[in-house]
Design a protein around this motif. Structure first.
Motif, PDB file in Angstrom:
ATOM      1  N   MET A   1       0.831  -1.200   0.000  1.00 42.97           N
ATOM      2  CA  MET A   1       0.000   0.000   0.000  1.00 42.97           C
ATOM      3  C   MET A   1       0.874   1.262   0.000  1.00 42.97           C
ATOM      4  O   MET A   1       0.578   2.209  -0.707  1.00 42.97           O
ATOM      5  N   MET A   5       1.511   4.328  -3.030  1.00 45.51           N
ATOM      6  CA  MET A   5       1.371   5.779  -2.898  1.00 45.51           C
ATOM      7  C   MET A   5       2.381   6.489  -3.799  1.00 45.51           C
ATOM      8  O   MET A   5       2.044   7.401  -4.558  1.00 45.51           O
ATOM      9  N   ILE A  25      -1.206  12.046  -1.212  1.00 42.53           N
ATOM     10  CA  ILE A  25      -1.970  10.814  -1.002  1.00 42.53           C
ATOM     11  C   ILE A  25      -1.914  10.455   0.473  1.00 42.53           C
ATOM     12  O   ILE A  25      -0.885  10.630   1.129  1.00 42.53           O
ATOM     13  N   SER A  26      -3.022   9.926   0.976  1.00 45.07           N
ATOM     14  CA  SER A  26      -3.032   9.378   2.332  1.00 45.07           C
ATOM     15  C   SER A  26      -3.670   7.996   2.305  1.00 45.07           C
ATOM     16  O   SER A  26      -4.452   7.672   1.405  1.00 45.07           O
ATOM     17  N   VAL A  27      -3.312   7.200   3.294  1.00 46.44           N
ATOM     18  CA  VAL A  27      -3.900   5.874   3.476  1.00 46.44           C
ATOM     19  C   VAL A  27      -4.201   5.704   4.957  1.00 46.44           C
ATOM     20  O   VAL A  27      -3.369   6.027   5.813  1.00 46.44           O
ATOM     21  N   LYS A  29      -4.942   2.775   7.588  1.00 44.88           N
ATOM     22  CA  LYS A  29      -4.814   1.318   7.689  1.00 44.88           C
ATOM     23  C   LYS A  29      -4.686   0.953   9.160  1.00 44.88           C
ATOM     24  O   LYS A  29      -3.704   1.321   9.806  1.00 44.88           O
ATOM     25  N   HIS A  78      -7.329  15.475   4.013  1.00 44.42           N
ATOM     26  CA  HIS A  78      -7.214  14.013   3.986  1.00 44.42           C
ATOM     27  C   HIS A  78      -7.850  13.398   5.230  1.00 44.42           C
ATOM     28  O   HIS A  78      -8.603  12.432   5.136  1.00 44.42           O
ATOM     29  N   GLN A  82     -10.782  10.784   5.570  1.00 45.53           N
ATOM     30  CA  GLN A  82     -10.392   9.465   6.088  1.00 45.53           C
ATOM     31  C   GLN A  82     -11.146   9.080   7.353  1.00 45.53           C
ATOM     32  O   GLN A  82     -11.473   7.910   7.544  1.00 45.53           O
ATOM     33  N   THR A  88      -9.720   0.355   5.809  1.00 43.98           N
ATOM     34  CA  THR A  88      -8.638   0.873   4.969  1.00 43.98           C
ATOM     35  C   THR A  88      -9.200   1.667   3.796  1.00 43.98           C
ATOM     36  O   THR A  88     -10.069   1.198   3.072  1.00 43.98           O
ATOM     37  N   ALA A  90      -7.884   4.924   0.828  1.00 45.82           N
ATOM     38  CA  ALA A  90      -6.857   5.811   0.288  1.00 45.82           C
ATOM     39  C   ALA A  90      -7.547   7.062  -0.248  1.00 45.82           C
ATOM     40  O   ALA A  90      -8.629   6.986  -0.825  1.00 45.82           O
ATOM     41  N   ASN A 171      -7.710   1.532  -2.125  1.00 42.76           N
ATOM     42  CA  ASN A 171      -6.252   1.603  -2.182  1.00 42.76           C
ATOM     43  C   ASN A 171      -5.891   2.746  -3.135  1.00 42.76           C
ATOM     44  O   ASN A 171      -6.769   3.267  -3.844  1.00 42.76           O
ATOM     45  N   PRO A 172      -4.622   3.174  -3.176  1.00 40.18           N
ATOM     46  CA  PRO A 172      -4.265   4.311  -4.034  1.00 40.18           C
ATOM     47  C   PRO A 172      -4.581   4.115  -5.513  1.00 40.18           C
ATOM     48  O   PRO A 172      -5.004   5.058  -6.192  1.00 40.18           O
TER      49      PRO A 172
END
Length: 196
Positions: A1, A5, A25-27, A29, A78, A82, A88, A90, A171-172
């Motif tokens: 992941m 990014m 970009i952010s994730v 998780k 973000h 989020q 999870t 992105a 996901n991204p």
């Protein structure tokens, strides 16, 4: 992941959708939130460059230490998006040329998103937000409301006047695909209207 990014940012740069230091970009998780750094060259973002914050009680724990890497100025945007999901996700923010052009020309992305079946089938386009100062709380709140009108993730992508888009996916790469689809349709619409 985390590798994805950087890969997505490199692909966006190759397409001319960001300049060297644009995009973020952010994730989310588990109990961690990852975001790309501020102002760094996005063509060389790798897992070791990505900033990691812990999430406690639905709040980001941001250390107040000197000499720590600075996150993207869009950190608040973000996080506002989020925090609406416990699993999870992105969030990808880019400046794709045809989408930004369509917004600048006064076209309605929400309407476009409903007119083309190949877009509507896979990508839900929300109402675009007006121009608001990049990195501002106002922008963060407006994008979160546009993607999640009732506090639940409803749309995959929203336009930001004179600024770009914010897209959400599992996901991204999935988030990036929403950008690719909408940009492609915007190219078609702009060509059909004779915009240059």
């Amino acid at each position: 992941m985390l590798t994805a990014m950087g890969d997505v940012l490199r692909e966006a740069h190759a397409r001319g959708w960001i300049t060297t230091r644009d995009g973020n970009i952010s994730v989310r998780k588990g109990k961690y939130f990852y975001i790309t750094p501020s102002a760094g060259r996005k063509t060389i973002v790798y897992p070791e460059n990505i900033i990691k914050y812990e999430i406690k009680d639905e709040r980001l724990i941001i250390p107040q230490k000197e000499n720590t890497p600075k996150p993207s100025i869009e950190l608040d945007m973000h996080w506002q998006v989020q925090k609406l999901s416990k699993r999870t996700k992105a969030v990808v923010h880019l400046h794709p040329t045809a989408i930004v052009s369509a917004l600048y020309a006064g076209l309605d992305l929400y309407e476009i998103g409903n007119e083309f079946p190949e877009l509507k089938r896979y990508t839900k386009v929300g109402t675009s937000v007006p121009f608001l100062e990049p990195g501002s709380v106002d922008l963060a709140n407006a994008v979160a409301v546009a993607i999640s009108p009732r506090g639940e993730l409803k749309y995959n992508i929203v336009g930001m006047h004179r600024h770009g888009v914010t897209a959400v996916g599992d996901n991204p790469w999935e988030a990036f695909e929403h950008v690719v689809r909408l940009n492609h349709i915007c190219e078609i619409v702009l060509m059909s209207k004779g915009y240059k």
